[in-house]
Design an enzyme around this catalytic site. Structure first.
Site: not given
Ligand SMILES: NC(=O)c1ccc[n+]([C@@H]2O[C@H](COP(=O)([O-])OP(=O)(O)OC[C@H]3O[C@@H](n4cnc5c(N)ncnc54)[C@H](O)[C@@H]3O)[C@@H](O)[C@H]2O)c1
Ligand SMILES: [Zn+2]
Length: 449
Positions: A206, A228, A270, A312, A322, A326, A330, A333, A337, A350
């Protein structure tokens, strides 16, 4: 106060003294003058004193400077002293952490060791990075610290392995090695390793401590910062994961020397993104310095990484989970994606997919009348100069885009929200409030129906 070397940038000043190494101090306003390394600096600074290391063998002196400066990096290490890292702080209250940036930081064991909790460490890396940097990392973790036991798990290399089966190998190793709650997971590699190791650290027992040692441009300017973590699902990228912050991020820019050109360019997508969404001055710097970045000029890279991490870190500290801001990270993206998923993971990198996606987002922003022609041209030009694609692969169809975009994490109540540029360079919006026709026109302009 004497120091062998000093460093200051927008957020941070760091001193190194031969006797104590790096020192960290807190909570008062001081007027400082540093007669170190043949240069001096004075500024009104906020100092903070904390001893966050486990064994008090070393301390770090970190000034939060109230003065801001956009001057390029001033690494002032002399040949006899170790390289002084640039530090960017990610400000998240009691989960704040430093990003150390500099050439040769893996040669400075104390930087890493002060963030290791307990005596058990698991390094997660892959078959490409292990032969290059695993020995060095183990040395940095254990030098002068023989009580620490380091295990390593070496995963297959590639985005197509960012999945549940591969993740299970990390847990297998951790459980077989009987790692307990006080252990530390160390991600050594690019964004794939960072995302997987971070997610493993978030869920093993955990949650255990976690350190990022990113070794690609992509990971150094983006994925290692902000917490993330996660893996892909067959139906979409990064759909399974957690927000989980590391103890520190250690960026040794020397690791970029072994990175293939195509990977280097991918990470630049990026870097360009930060300029477009929120930092016009940085974008202009990139327009002048793209050649230096492609030539792997060390100081240009330290500056680009620092500036990217500052952007960032600022966004993450304002909107960690987010809820809005935030999401602007993207840009490109959602389209990107769709390309990565549509083609099959690992076909396009990517950053390559993000570059083509950025061109599509910019095209749509222009169709909506939100940006002018000259910005569209500047985006094309900088991506081309970075050797990145400015259109998706020809095999992409409108339906391929639509089906992947329908399961995008930014769909809310059935409506797809997008990051689009609006206004002068450096401004963007995250919105579902746009004319659907503009989206359809963009998809048709860039793919087969
Ligand atoms: N968590 C986030 O916020 C975030 C942000 C951006 C991207 N990402 C994720 O990051 C991943 C992409 O990361 P990436 O571009 O770093 O890809 P990657 O991790 O696949 O690394 C690229 C390639 O370079 C190799 N490599 C790594 N370091 C090297 C070095 N120093 N020398 C030689 N080879 C080296 C790797 O083994 C791999 O083959 C994607 O999965 C993306 O979703 C996550
Ligand atoms: Zn990205």
């Amino acid at each position: 106060m004497a120091a062998s070397s000093s460093f200051c940038h927008k957020n941070t000043i760091l001193l190194h003294t031969p006797s104590t190494g790096y020192n960290k101090i807190s909570s008062r306003d001081w007027l400082l003058r540093f007669p170190a390394s043949g240069s001096s600096f004075s500024s009104r600074c906020r100092l903070s004193l904390e001893s966050n290391n486990n064994n008090n063998r070393d301390l770090t002196l970190r000034w939060k400077a109230s003065a801001t400066s956009a001057t390029p990096v001033m690494d002032q290490a002399t040949s006899s002293s170790p390289a002084v890292p640039t530090i960017v702080e990610v400000d998240l209250g009691n989960r704040s952490y430093p990003i150390y940036i500099g050439a040769g930081l893996l040669d400075q064991p104390q930087l890493l060791q002060r963030h290791v909790h307990g005596k058990q460490v698991l390094v997660v890396t892959n078959t490409t990075v292990a032969p290059l940097y695993l020995d060095k990392t183990i040395w940095a973790l254990t030098e002068g610290n023989p009580n620490v036991k380091v295990e390593a798990v070496i995963l297959p290399d590639g985005e197509q392995f960012k999945d549940m089966d591969t993740l299970m190998k990390v847990f297998d190793k951790a459980i077989e090695s009987r790692l307990d709650r006080r252990c530390t997971f160390v991600a050594l590699g690019g964004g794939v390793i960072g995302d997987m190791c971070g997610y493993a650290a978030a869920s093993y027992l955990r949650g255990v401590n976690f350190i990022q040692i990113p070794t690609t441009v992509m990971a150094q300017v983006d994925s290692s910062v902000g917490g993330k973590t996660g893996i892909n699902h067959r139906l979409g990228k990064n759909l399974i994961g957690a927000f989980y912050q590391p103890q520190c991020v250690l960026i040794d820019t020397n690791t970029l020397n072994t990175l293939p050109d195509r990977e280097l360019a991918s990470g630049l997508a990026e870097v360009i993104k930060y300029g477009l969404i929120r930092d016009a001055e940085f974008f202009e710097w990139q327009e002048k310095n793209m050649q230096a970045l492609l030539a792997r000029d060390a100081s240009a890279f330290v500056y680009a990484i620092k500036r990217s991490c500052e952007n960032k870190a600022e966004v993450v500290s304002l909107d960690e989970k987010e809820s809005g801001l935030r999401a602007t990270l993207n840009l490109g993206h959602t389209f990107g994606h769709a390309i990565e998923t549509g083609l099959g993971y690992g076909q396009w990198l990517h950053g390559e997919a993000v570059a083509a996606g950025t061109v599509m987002a910019v095209d749509m922003s222009h169709r909506l009348g939100w940006i002018d022609d000259s910005l569209v041209k500047r985006v094309h030009k900088i991506l081309e100069r970075a050797k990145l694609p400015i259109a998706p692969p020809e095999t992409m169809t409108v339906d391929m885009f639509k089906s992947v975009m329908a399961v995008d994490k930014k769909v809310a109540d059935g409506m797809l929200r997008l990051i689009l540029l609006k206004g002068p360079l450096g401004n963007c919006v995250f919105t579902g409030d746009y004319d659907r026709k503009a989206l359809d026109d963009t998809l048709r302009a860039f793919s087969k129906s």
